[in-house]
Enzyme design. Structure first.
Site, PDB file in Angstrom:
ATOM      1  N   HIS A  73       0.476 -39.144  21.024  1.00  0.00           N
ATOM      2  CA  HIS A  73       1.826 -38.664  20.744  1.00  0.00           C
ATOM      3  C   HIS A  73       2.857 -39.721  21.150  1.00  0.00           C
ATOM      4  O   HIS A  73       3.801 -40.014  20.412  1.00  0.00           O
ATOM      5  CB  HIS A  73       2.105 -37.371  21.527  1.00  0.00           C
ATOM      6  CG  HIS A  73       1.550 -36.134  20.896  1.00  0.00           C
ATOM      7  ND1 HIS A  73       0.202 -35.912  20.749  1.00  0.00           N
ATOM      8  CD2 HIS A  73       2.176 -35.040  20.370  1.00  0.00           C
ATOM      9  CE1 HIS A  73       0.010 -34.742  20.172  1.00  0.00           C
ATOM     10  NE2 HIS A  73       1.196 -34.186  19.929  1.00  0.00           N
ATOM     11  N   GLN A 114     -10.507   0.749   1.337  1.00  0.00           N
ATOM     12  CA  GLN A 114     -10.947  -0.100   0.222  1.00  0.00           C
ATOM     13  C   GLN A 114      -9.766  -0.821  -0.436  1.00  0.00           C
ATOM     14  O   GLN A 114      -9.911  -1.955  -0.907  1.00  0.00           O
ATOM     15  CB  GLN A 114     -11.733   0.707  -0.814  1.00  0.00           C
ATOM     16  CG  GLN A 114     -11.006   1.863  -1.468  1.00  0.00           C
ATOM     17  CD  GLN A 114     -11.162   3.172  -0.722  1.00  0.00           C
ATOM     18  OE1 GLN A 114     -11.383   3.193   0.478  1.00  0.00           O
ATOM     19  NE2 GLN A 114     -11.058   4.281  -1.441  1.00  0.00           N
ATOM     20  N   SER A 134       4.430   8.724  12.341  1.00  0.00           N
ATOM     21  CA  SER A 134       5.887   8.697  12.267  1.00  0.00           C
ATOM     22  C   SER A 134       6.514   9.573  13.347  1.00  0.00           C
ATOM     23  O   SER A 134       5.890  10.498  13.869  1.00  0.00           O
ATOM     24  CB  SER A 134       6.331   9.176  10.885  1.00  0.00           C
ATOM     25  OG  SER A 134       7.680   8.873  10.660  1.00  0.00           O
ATOM     26  N   TYR A 163       0.850  -1.188   0.000  1.00  0.00           N
ATOM     27  CA  TYR A 163       0.000   0.000   0.000  1.00  0.00           C
ATOM     28  C   TYR A 163       0.887   1.240   0.000  1.00  0.00           C
ATOM     29  O   TYR A 163       1.737   1.391   0.867  1.00  0.00           O
ATOM     30  CB  TYR A 163      -0.931   0.042   1.212  1.00  0.00           C
ATOM     31  CG  TYR A 163      -1.827   1.258   1.147  1.00  0.00           C
ATOM     32  CD1 TYR A 163      -2.885   1.294   0.241  1.00  0.00           C
ATOM     33  CD2 TYR A 163      -1.562   2.385   1.913  1.00  0.00           C
ATOM     34  CE1 TYR A 163      -3.676   2.430   0.121  1.00  0.00           C
ATOM     35  CE2 TYR A 163      -2.351   3.524   1.797  1.00  0.00           C
ATOM     36  CZ  TYR A 163      -3.404   3.536   0.897  1.00  0.00           C
ATOM     37  OH  TYR A 163      -4.181   4.660   0.770  1.00  0.00           O
ATOM     38  N   ASN A 211      -2.699   6.373   6.766  1.00  0.00           N
ATOM     39  CA  ASN A 211      -3.306   7.146   7.841  1.00  0.00           C
ATOM     40  C   ASN A 211      -3.975   6.218   8.856  1.00  0.00           C
ATOM     41  O   ASN A 211      -3.885   4.990   8.758  1.00  0.00           O
ATOM     42  CB  ASN A 211      -4.298   8.172   7.277  1.00  0.00           C
ATOM     43  CG  ASN A 211      -5.459   7.511   6.525  1.00  0.00           C
ATOM     44  OD1 ASN A 211      -5.773   6.338   6.734  1.00  0.00           O
ATOM     45  ND2 ASN A 211      -6.099   8.262   5.649  1.00  0.00           N
ATOM     46  N   HIS A 230       5.697  15.462   8.131  1.00  0.00           N
ATOM     47  CA  HIS A 230       4.973  14.271   7.670  1.00  0.00           C
ATOM     48  C   HIS A 230       3.474  14.429   7.854  1.00  0.00           C
ATOM     49  O   HIS A 230       2.685  14.120   6.970  1.00  0.00           O
ATOM     50  CB  HIS A 230       5.451  13.033   8.443  1.00  0.00           C
ATOM     51  CG  HIS A 230       6.488  12.250   7.716  1.00  0.00           C
ATOM     52  ND1 HIS A 230       6.253  11.635   6.514  1.00  0.00           N
ATOM     53  CD2 HIS A 230       7.774  11.965   8.021  1.00  0.00           C
ATOM     54  CE1 HIS A 230       7.344  11.013   6.107  1.00  0.00           C
ATOM     55  NE2 HIS A 230       8.290  11.208   7.008  1.00  0.00           N
ATOM     56  N   ASP A 253      15.572   7.579   4.531  1.00  0.00           N
ATOM     57  CA  ASP A 253      14.240   7.643   3.925  1.00  0.00           C
ATOM     58  C   ASP A 253      14.289   7.400   2.425  1.00  0.00           C
ATOM     59  O   ASP A 253      13.310   6.931   1.838  1.00  0.00           O
ATOM     60  CB  ASP A 253      13.598   9.000   4.185  1.00  0.00           C
ATOM     61  CG  ASP A 253      12.957   9.097   5.558  1.00  0.00           C
ATOM     62  OD1 ASP A 253      12.830   8.048   6.222  1.00  0.00           O
ATOM     63  OD2 ASP A 253      12.579  10.213   5.955  1.00  0.00           O
ATOM     64  N   GLU A 311      11.000   5.411  16.322  1.00  0.00           N
ATOM     65  CA  GLU A 311      11.093   4.880  14.962  1.00  0.00           C
ATOM     66  C   GLU A 311      12.454   5.240  14.367  1.00  0.00           C
ATOM     67  O   GLU A 311      13.154   4.393  13.825  1.00  0.00           O
ATOM     68  CB  GLU A 311       9.974   5.485  14.117  1.00  0.00           C
ATOM     69  CG  GLU A 311      10.013   5.086  12.654  1.00  0.00           C
ATOM     70  CD  GLU A 311       9.011   5.844  11.809  1.00  0.00           C
ATOM     71  OE1 GLU A 311       8.744   5.406  10.687  1.00  0.00           O
ATOM     72  OE2 GLU A 311       8.509   6.903  12.264  1.00  0.00           O
ATOM     73  N   HIS A 312      12.820   6.500  14.446  1.00  0.00           N
ATOM     74  CA  HIS A 312      14.122   6.986  13.974  1.00  0.00           C
ATOM     75  C   HIS A 312      14.881   7.578  15.155  1.00  0.00           C
ATOM     76  O   HIS A 312      14.313   8.338  15.941  1.00  0.00           O
ATOM     77  CB  HIS A 312      13.974   8.089  12.920  1.00  0.00           C
ATOM     78  CG  HIS A 312      13.088   7.732  11.769  1.00  0.00           C
ATOM     79  ND1 HIS A 312      11.738   8.056  11.717  1.00  0.00           N
ATOM     80  CD2 HIS A 312      13.359   7.077  10.609  1.00  0.00           C
ATOM     81  CE1 HIS A 312      11.225   7.627  10.577  1.00  0.00           C
ATOM     82  NE2 HIS A 312      12.180   7.019   9.895  1.00  0.00           N
ATOM     83  N   GLU A 352       2.542 -35.423  29.667  1.00  0.00           N
ATOM     84  CA  GLU A 352       1.550 -34.443  29.231  1.00  0.00           C
ATOM     85  C   GLU A 352       0.193 -35.083  28.949  1.00  0.00           C
ATOM     86  O   GLU A 352      -0.734 -34.405  28.501  1.00  0.00           O
ATOM     87  CB  GLU A 352       2.051 -33.708  27.979  1.00  0.00           C
ATOM     88  CG  GLU A 352       3.207 -32.757  28.271  1.00  0.00           C
ATOM     89  CD  GLU A 352       3.583 -31.879  27.081  1.00  0.00           C
ATOM     90  OE1 GLU A 352       4.298 -30.896  27.304  1.00  0.00           O
ATOM     91  OE2 GLU A 352       3.145 -32.177  25.941  1.00  0.00           O
ATOM     92  N   GLN A 397      10.900  15.541   9.991  1.00  0.00           N
ATOM     93  CA  GLN A 397       9.925  14.586  10.510  1.00  0.00           C
ATOM     94  C   GLN A 397       8.585  15.263  10.770  1.00  0.00           C
ATOM     95  O   GLN A 397       7.522  14.704  10.525  1.00  0.00           O
ATOM     96  CB  GLN A 397      10.443  13.962  11.806  1.00  0.00           C
ATOM     97  CG  GLN A 397       9.582  12.845  12.351  1.00  0.00           C
ATOM     98  CD  GLN A 397       9.510  11.683  11.394  1.00  0.00           C
ATOM     99  OE1 GLN A 397      10.515  11.114  11.007  1.00  0.00           O
ATOM    100  NE2 GLN A 397       8.312  11.333  10.968  1.00  0.00           N
TER     101      GLN A 397
END
Length: 427
Positions: free
Chosen positions: A415, A186, A233, A124, A209, A258, A356, A322-323, A410, A255
């Site tokens: 088994h 969608q 982010s 995506y 998003n 974004h 990036d 994240e960074h 067990e 950053q």
């Protein structure tokens, strides 16, 4: 930006708190759209494209003619930049190839792993406030290296029904199989369930998003795996008195632009540096085309003064960014202490933008504190490890009785019997 000086550890949780959104209504909306796409396929996707992206599509597939047109619309300089980035990303991810070895765990017992590519993956690519063609390279390049047979890409078109040409050029460069004009929930539904046009995939990758993230998490419960849970982010910069305030401010703002739900955090051991960076942020902010977005982001962001570098790295690990950018004189030693981060940038010249776009590392990374448990996207993200084992008669003699005892303890008699019948056959 909020200034915090020498906070106590009891205040750390509040300092690193991410922006919170009420997603109760959001999840209901996402669930409804996903159910409709699952039921009506392409027709539902087209209707939601008209509703959300304001475009009336006769077909959601990108044609070969559109691919050729895109090549004429992208400048030669940008195309060369895309190819350079692709080369570096490819080189770095090729180095991650798995080398399985057969291991004799005991006499007559051999075990090993084989890495097998996921056959169909979905990517995506957002196309809203910024068309992220760089993400195409980050996601499709390792998928191609891994050997995924089908790489499906969904991205929203503009109001003329066109996909950003740089996205199409990057997709061709990285080896995407099929491209579809679909955005938002969608698109996630189409890839998770499959439609007449869009193949059902086994794993979905990519940012988006809050609606896209919620859709990914919902379909991951039953229909398709996802790369990782994720939120907005973020970046953390650790700077000492030797840092370049102009560079630090630029990193924070890169950053911040974004989106309004992003977050930036500066941790510094120098009060003078803190105020230099604050002044630089204010100066550079006025020059940005996306000034309003960055300014909103800065409202959720912190400038934190700490006593020493040990405290700085401990606070960063607690945040799990994240960074993480280390602009300190002894960044190599500090790097050894990093345990929670998505991607780390060392020294004053390693800006987040390098990762990036073109250094070679992947920019699809865990956010919202998930770096405590998740890795960023890498070659393994597109593979499964299948284990194999082979036992000879000697192997049965070696572990057979232990297997019987453990199964019996067990209370799993079937088994136990599966091994017992083999032991008896050897007498």
């Amino acid at each position: 930006m909020n200034i915090i000086k020498n906070p106590s550890r009891s205040d750390w949780a509040k300092i690193i708190e991410r922006p919170h959104l009420d997603i109760s209504q959001l999840n209901s909306t996402v669930s409804s759209v996903l159910a409709d796409v699952k039921s009506r396929g392409d027709e539902a996707v087209k209707e939601y494209e008209e509703k959300f992206d304001h475009v009336n599509l006769s077909s959601i597939a990108v044609t070969e003619e559109e691919m050729k047109e895109a090549e004429t619309l992208v400048s030669e300089d940008l195309e060369q930049a895309i190819r350079l980035a692709h080369f570096n990303i490819k080189k770095f991810h090729e180095s991650q190839r798995f080398k399985g070895e057969k291991v004799e765990t005991g006499p007559g017992i051999t075990c090993w792993q084989k890495s097998v590519a996921i056959e169909r993956v979905g990517l995506y690519i957002p196309g809203g406030t910024a068309p992220l063609f760089s993400t195409v390279l980050m996601l499709a390049t390792p998928a191609k290296i891994a050997g995924c047979k089908e790489i499906v890409l969904c991205t929203p078109p503009n109001r003329e029904g066109k996909v950003n040409p740089a996205i199409l050029v990057a997709a061709k460069t990285a080896g995407v199989s099929k491209i579809f004009k679909a955005g938002g929930v969608q698109a996630i539904g189409a890839m998770a369930y499959g439609t007449a046009s869009v193949p059902k995939v086994f794993k979905i990758f990519g940012p988006g998003n809050q609606y896209v993230m919620a859709a990914k998490q919902q379909v991951s419960l039953h229909d398709a795996a996802i790369d990782m849970p994720a939120g907005p982010s973020e970046v953390c910069v650790i700077a000492d008195e030797t840092a370049n305030a102009e560079f630090v401010a630029a990193d924070l703002l890169s950053q911040a632009e974004h989106g309004i739900d992003s977050q930036v955090l500066l941790i510094t051991t120098s009060e003078d540096m803190l105020f230099q960076v604050k002044a630089e942020v204010e100066r550079q902010l006025e020059l940005l085309p996306r000034k309003e977005i960055a300014a909103r982001t800065l409202e959720n962001s912190q400038l934190v003064l700490v006593e020493n570098e040990n405290e700085a790295i401990e606070l960063s690990n607690f945040y799990a960014p994240e960074h993480l950018i280390l602009q300190t004189k002894n960044f190599e030693q500090m790097a050894e202490q990093v345990v929670n981060a998505g991607s780390v940038f060392l020294g004053k010249y390693a800006c987040e933008s390098a990762g990036d776009y073109a250094s070679g590392t992947n920019h699809t990374l865990p956010t919202h504190g998930y770096a405590t448990a998740y890795s960023g996207v890498n070659l393994d993200s597109y593979c499964r490890k299948i284990t194999f084992q082979h036992l000879t008669e000697e192997g049965v003699h070696h572990i057979g009785h232990a297997v019987e005892l453990m199964a019996e303890a067990e209370q799993l008699d079937a088994h136990k019997n599966a091994m017992t019948v083999r032991i008896k056959s050897l007498k």
